[in-house]
Design a protein around this motif. Structure first.
Motif, PDB file in Angstrom:
ATOM      1  N   ASP A  76      -2.796  33.606  26.324  1.00 57.77           N
ATOM      2  CA  ASP A  76      -1.954  32.590  27.140  1.00 57.77           C
ATOM      3  C   ASP A  76      -2.410  33.172  28.537  1.00 57.77           C
ATOM      4  O   ASP A  76      -2.760  34.380  29.090  1.00 57.77           O
ATOM      5  CB  ASP A  76      -0.544  33.292  27.252  1.00 57.77           C
ATOM      6  N   THR A 114       3.587  32.295  37.025  1.00 58.90           N
ATOM      7  CA  THR A 114       4.479  33.444  36.280  1.00 58.90           C
ATOM      8  C   THR A 114       3.432  34.206  35.628  1.00 58.90           C
ATOM      9  O   THR A 114       3.733  35.547  35.666  1.00 58.90           O
ATOM     10  CB  THR A 114       5.452  32.839  35.296  1.00 58.90           C
ATOM     11  N   THR A 115       2.477  33.923  35.028  1.00 59.47           N
ATOM     12  CA  THR A 115       1.506  34.709  34.231  1.00 59.47           C
ATOM     13  C   THR A 115       0.417  34.849  35.125  1.00 59.47           C
ATOM     14  O   THR A 115      -0.261  33.784  35.787  1.00 59.47           O
ATOM     15  CB  THR A 115       0.972  33.886  33.125  1.00 59.47           C
ATOM     16  N   ASN A 171      -2.290  37.060  28.531  1.00 62.01           N
ATOM     17  CA  ASN A 171      -1.467  37.939  27.614  1.00 62.01           C
ATOM     18  C   ASN A 171      -2.051  37.451  26.200  1.00 62.01           C
ATOM     19  O   ASN A 171      -2.322  36.269  25.763  1.00 62.01           O
ATOM     20  CB  ASN A 171      -0.154  37.651  27.446  1.00 62.01           C
ATOM     21  N   PRO A 198       5.303  37.934  26.954  1.00 59.61           N
ATOM     22  CA  PRO A 198       5.118  37.575  28.255  1.00 59.61           C
ATOM     23  C   PRO A 198       6.104  37.209  29.070  1.00 59.61           C
ATOM     24  O   PRO A 198       6.851  36.717  28.362  1.00 59.61           O
ATOM     25  CB  PRO A 198       3.983  36.435  28.144  1.00 59.61           C
ATOM     26  N   LYS A 199       5.965  37.443  30.195  1.00 58.00           N
ATOM     27  CA  LYS A 199       6.868  36.893  30.973  1.00 58.00           C
ATOM     28  C   LYS A 199       7.096  35.248  31.264  1.00 58.00           C
ATOM     29  O   LYS A 199       6.116  34.683  31.134  1.00 58.00           O
ATOM     30  CB  LYS A 199       6.906  37.543  32.599  1.00 58.00           C
ATOM     31  N   ILE A 200       8.603  34.819  31.182  1.00 56.07           N
ATOM     32  CA  ILE A 200       8.527  33.231  31.242  1.00 56.07           C
ATOM     33  C   ILE A 200       9.713  33.047  32.277  1.00 56.07           C
ATOM     34  O   ILE A 200      10.526  33.622  32.583  1.00 56.07           O
ATOM     35  CB  ILE A 200       9.214  33.005  29.835  1.00 56.07           C
ATOM     36  N   LYS A 246       3.202  27.522  28.473  1.00 51.55           N
ATOM     37  CA  LYS A 246       2.053  28.281  27.795  1.00 51.55           C
ATOM     38  C   LYS A 246       2.690  29.773  27.038  1.00 51.55           C
ATOM     39  O   LYS A 246       2.441  30.019  25.898  1.00 51.55           O
ATOM     40  CB  LYS A 246       0.900  28.553  28.476  1.00 51.55           C
ATOM     41  N   SER A 247       3.401  30.364  28.172  1.00 53.56           N
ATOM     42  CA  SER A 247       3.764  31.687  27.654  1.00 53.56           C
ATOM     43  C   SER A 247       4.847  31.575  26.950  1.00 53.56           C
ATOM     44  O   SER A 247       4.995  32.366  25.772  1.00 53.56           O
ATOM     45  CB  SER A 247       4.328  32.511  29.124  1.00 53.56           C
ATOM     46  N   THR A 248       5.771  30.655  26.854  1.00 52.19           N
ATOM     47  CA  THR A 248       6.731  30.315  26.020  1.00 52.19           C
ATOM     48  C   THR A 248       6.238  30.067  24.449  1.00 52.19           C
ATOM     49  O   THR A 248       6.871  30.890  23.487  1.00 52.19           O
ATOM     50  CB  THR A 248       7.816  29.396  26.231  1.00 52.19           C
ATOM     51  N   SER A 305       5.042  33.505  23.012  1.00 51.10           N
ATOM     52  CA  SER A 305       6.079  34.180  22.801  1.00 51.10           C
ATOM     53  C   SER A 305       6.714  33.826  21.523  1.00 51.10           C
ATOM     54  O   SER A 305       7.300  34.731  20.749  1.00 51.10           O
ATOM     55  CB  SER A 305       7.049  34.362  23.828  1.00 51.10           C
TER      56      SER A 305
END
Ligand SMILES: Nc1nc2c(ncn2[C@@H]2O[C@H](COP(=O)(O)OP(=O)(O)OP(=O)(O)O)[C@@H](O)[C@H]2O)c(=O)[nH]1
Ligand SMILES: [Mg+2]
Length: 431
Positions: free
Chosen positions: A212, A191-192, A196, A183-185, A171-173, A176
């Motif tokens: 995200d 991780t999240t 975001n 966001p951190k991946i 999701k974060s990837t 981004s």
């Protein structure tokens, strides 16, 4: 809270200039004054348009200048006023003066308007200056300059689209690569930790806000994992995008994942299962993903059309899925929030703070010994003076005296013949 922000320049239109003219009549060598007034300059007005969701449009156009008023004409004809310039902004836009950092307006409701830069009034023509003592004046005013300023627009974003799915499905990837959010991946779960938000723009110029969200797991509706608080966040999004790891990197079955997450959404609130949903089959670059996708679609049956295969890493398939999300948003109305919930509960307000009176003028000295006059009021008078007529110039000199500028110059030591400057105008001090 994610905030979209942009700095822009606004300027109201200048007023049109007043005219010096005289009636021409047969057998009358010089008739009475006949110069008309200039028209008013347009205001720059912001208006809320609920169809807008982001400040994306302001990334490309940053200067907004309203038209100036028409100049006055002979035969007593006044110049036409300019149309106001209407600039559409999304609901929730806060307008801040960049110099003073004061809030000028807080625009929330559809159709709500605020004047952000006032147009100048038209200059008066010489008809207006006629007096019994001076029946044929050669005096006209130039138009008042329009207000100009730099402003900052701020918008608190509410997500249109929520990304849901198990942890580590990408999701974060995805966020981004389709927005400027960072966001951190990582390959570990959760991780999240907080949502975001990112602004996404499609190739055909539509934009929306995508959130995200932290990964969901079985039992999320009862508070397992990161639980409740983020499901509440999903409730406010108009469209749900369900992300699935189609390569089954962690050994779970993609279709089981799909059912589990939907069950959690429904258990949290029946309403969530009615929300339009689109399925993203992610990680299609990995081996096994194609076979899994075929099996997944077969189990879905009629709903298979809602599945979009992509790879967030290689960026394959992104364009199509963004179009599909934008289309779905176009046909999905905003969900009414409950009374008492945020944006609606906020009172709508347009502020016109009284701006602090500044000193009328200041006087400084240049290295060459000349005196320099500054000040908004005196500069405005200067700009409104028509220097092509001696009588207008004399009127300007009287106005300066009236403001106390002569006395102030004398007090600072100005002597006959000293140079005095105001903007690009230079004159001799006459005591
Ligand atoms: N090969 C491949 N790996 C991907 C793809 N998308 C994401 N990943 C990897 O999957 C891992 C998890 O990605 P994230 O984007 O952090 O996953 P998430 O869904 O945000 O996870 P949580 O925040 O924990 O819920 C990372 O190592 C990514 O590099 C993809 O399309 N292909
Ligand atoms: Mg994440």
């Amino acid at each position: 809270m994610f905030v979209d922000q942009v700095k822009i320049y606004v300027k109201g239109g200048d007023g049109g200039n007043g005219m010096v003219a005289f009636r021409r009549e047969k057998y009358v060598p010089m008739g009475g004054p006949a110069g008309g007034d200039g028209g008013r300059g347009g205001d720059v007005i912001f208006e809320v348009d609920e169809g807008l969701r982001t400040l994306m449009d302001f990334r490309y156009k940053r200067h907004f200048k309203a038209d100036h008023g028409e100049n006055g004409m002979s035969k007593g004809k006044h110049g036409r006023g300019a149309e106001d310039m209407i600039v559409k902004v999304p609901p929730g836009t806060v307008v801040i003066d960049d110099d003073t950092k004061q809030t000028i307006a807080d625009l929330t409701r559809h159709g709500e308007r605020a004047v952000i830069a006032k147009g100048g009034r038209g200059g008066r023509g010489n008809i207006r200056f006629a007096t019994p003592a001076n029946p044929a004046p050669e005096i006209a005013e130039n138009g008042e300059p329009g207000q100009e300023r730099y402003i900052v627009l701020e918008l608190k974003l509410l997500a249109d689209v929520g990304l849901v799915g198990f942890p580590s499905v990408g999701k974060s990837t995805l966020l981004s690569v389709v927005s400027s959010a960072r966001p951190k991946i990582a390959e570990y779960h959760f991780t999240t930790l907080v949502p975001n938000l990112g602004v996404v723009e499609t190739e055909d110029g539509r934009s929306f806000v995508m959130a995200d969200l932290p990964g969901l797991i079985e039992g999320a509706h009862e508070g397992v994992g990161l639980g409740h608080q983020f499901l509440r966040h999903i409730e406010r999004t108009r469209v749900i995008v369900h992300v699935i790891d189609m390569a089954a990197v962690e050994g779970r079955d993609p279709y089981e994942d799909y059912l589990t997450i939907n069950k959690e959404l429904k258990a949290y609130h029946e309403r969530l299962s009615e929300r339009p949903q689109l399925i993203i089959a992610n990680k299609m670059d990995l081996p096994g993903a194609e076979e899994n996708l075929a099996a997944f679609k077969e189990k879905l049956g009629d709903d298979a059309a809602r599945v979009f295969p992509i790879s967030a890493v290689t960026r394959k398939g992104l364009r199509d899925v963004l179009f599909a999300i934008a289309d779905l948003l176009d046909e999905t109305p905003a969900f009414p929030l409950h009374a008492g919930e945020e944006p609606d509960a906020e009172p709508s307000r347009v502020l016109y703070k009284h701006e602090k009176e500044k000193a009328d003028f200041t006087i400084t000295r240049d290295p060459d010994g000349s005196f320099v006059i500054h000040g908004e009021k005196v500069e405005k008078l200067f700009k409104m003076t028509n220097f092509s007529h001696d009588e207008s110039v004399r009127r300007f000199a009287r106005q300066l005296r009236g403001m106390g500028i002569d006395d102030a110059l004398r007090a600072r030591g100005a002597k006959n013949g000293d140079t005095v400057r105001l903007l690009d105008f230079e004159f001799e001090f006459v005591d």
